[in-house]
Every structure is written in structure tokens, then in C-alpha cells.
Design a protein around this motif. Structure first.
Motif, PDB file in Angstrom:
ATOM      1  N   GLN A  19      -9.168  46.918 -13.388  1.00 46.64           N
ATOM      2  CA  GLN A  19      -7.974  47.733 -13.148  1.00 46.64           C
ATOM      3  C   GLN A  19      -7.548  47.659 -11.687  1.00 46.64           C
ATOM      4  O   GLN A  19      -6.354  47.592 -11.395  1.00 46.64           O
ATOM      5  N   ASP A  20      -8.519  47.644 -10.766  1.00 51.53           N
ATOM      6  CA  ASP A  20      -8.206  47.484  -9.344  1.00 51.53           C
ATOM      7  C   ASP A  20      -7.437  46.186  -9.084  1.00 51.53           C
ATOM      8  O   ASP A  20      -6.610  46.118  -8.176  1.00 51.53           O
ATOM      9  N   PHE A  21      -7.736  45.153  -9.884  1.00 51.10           N
ATOM     10  CA  PHE A  21      -7.073  43.861  -9.727  1.00 51.10           C
ATOM     11  C   PHE A  21      -5.833  43.731 -10.609  1.00 51.10           C
ATOM     12  O   PHE A  21      -5.292  42.638 -10.771  1.00 51.10           O
ATOM     13  N   GLY A  22      -5.388  44.850 -11.199  1.00 50.50           N
ATOM     14  CA  GLY A  22      -4.098  44.865 -11.883  1.00 50.50           C
ATOM     15  C   GLY A  22      -4.098  44.756 -13.389  1.00 50.50           C
ATOM     16  O   GLY A  22      -3.026  44.699 -13.990  1.00 50.50           O
ATOM     17  N   VAL A  23      -5.251  44.711 -14.046  1.00 47.80           N
ATOM     18  CA  VAL A  23      -5.269  44.669 -15.507  1.00 47.80           C
ATOM     19  C   VAL A  23      -4.878  46.051 -16.026  1.00 47.80           C
ATOM     20  O   VAL A  23      -5.518  47.045 -15.678  1.00 47.80           O
ATOM     21  N   GLN A  24      -3.826  46.098 -16.832  1.00 52.20           N
ATOM     22  CA  GLN A  24      -3.282  47.366 -17.328  1.00 52.20           C
ATOM     23  C   GLN A  24      -3.866  47.733 -18.694  1.00 52.20           C
ATOM     24  O   GLN A  24      -4.269  46.858 -19.463  1.00 52.20           O
ATOM     25  N   ASP A  25      -3.865  49.038 -18.995  1.00 54.02           N
ATOM     26  CA  ASP A  25      -4.236  49.559 -20.320  1.00 54.02           C
ATOM     27  C   ASP A  25      -5.564  48.994 -20.828  1.00 54.02           C
ATOM     28  O   ASP A  25      -5.665  48.538 -21.967  1.00 54.02           O
TER      29      ASP A  25
END
Length: 89
Positions: A19-25
Motif C-alpha cells: 500500500q505504501d508503494f501505491g497498491v490500492q484496495d
């Protein structure tokens, strides 16, 4: 006596870093998880989601995070990050 981190703890860590690297949901149930068995021994687990990959090297106690090109993004030492759980005698 203590044991190392449990798989559910590592999955939660992987989700947070992804999530920190931008993976959503993302949640632990949506990770693609693979076990690596070598010589009959469980030596590693890999996790994939959103073009990222993480590898938990069990004996070394680290999780390494990679982008889709194979560039290492981060390494987390589990023995420092996650406190081992006590084992009942």
C-alpha cells in the motif's frame, strides 16, 4: 522459548508496504502467495499484488520487496520489526 514471525503477521506487513508503494484496495486475502520448497524444506514465501513482489526468506528473517522490473525497493528485517511470540511450555 520464542518462535519467529507467523505467516499472518508477515502477510499484514506485506499488505502495508505494498500500500505504501501505491497498491490500492489490498488486503491479505487478495495476495497471491507461493511457498518455495527446497530439499523438502520450506525456505521462502513469495507474495504478489499490483505488479509488486515480496519474498520472505525464512531462515534469514527478512522480507525483500521488488517492483515489476525486479528492482529491490525495500528490505525489512523481521527479527527487528515483529516481536516473536512466546511458546507455551
Amino acid at each position: 522459548m520464542t518462535v519467529g514471525p507467523q505467516p499472518e503477521q508477515v502477510r499484514e506487513l506485506v499488505v502495508r508496504v505494498f500500500q505504501d508503494f501505491g497498491v490500492q484496495d489490498l488486503h491479505a486475502g487478495r495476495l497471491n502467495e507461493t511457498l518455495l520448497i527446497k530439499g523438502g524444506r520450506h525456505v521462502a514465501r513469495t507474495y504478489r499484488a499490483g505488479g509488486l513482489m515480496a519474498m520472505w526468506l525464512l531462515r534469514a528473517g527478512v522480507v525483500q520487496f521488488y517492483d515489476s522490473d525486479g528492482t529491490m525497493l525495500r528490505t525489512v528485517n523481521l527479527f527487528k520489526r515483529i516481536r516473536p511470540r512466546p511458546v507455551a511450555a
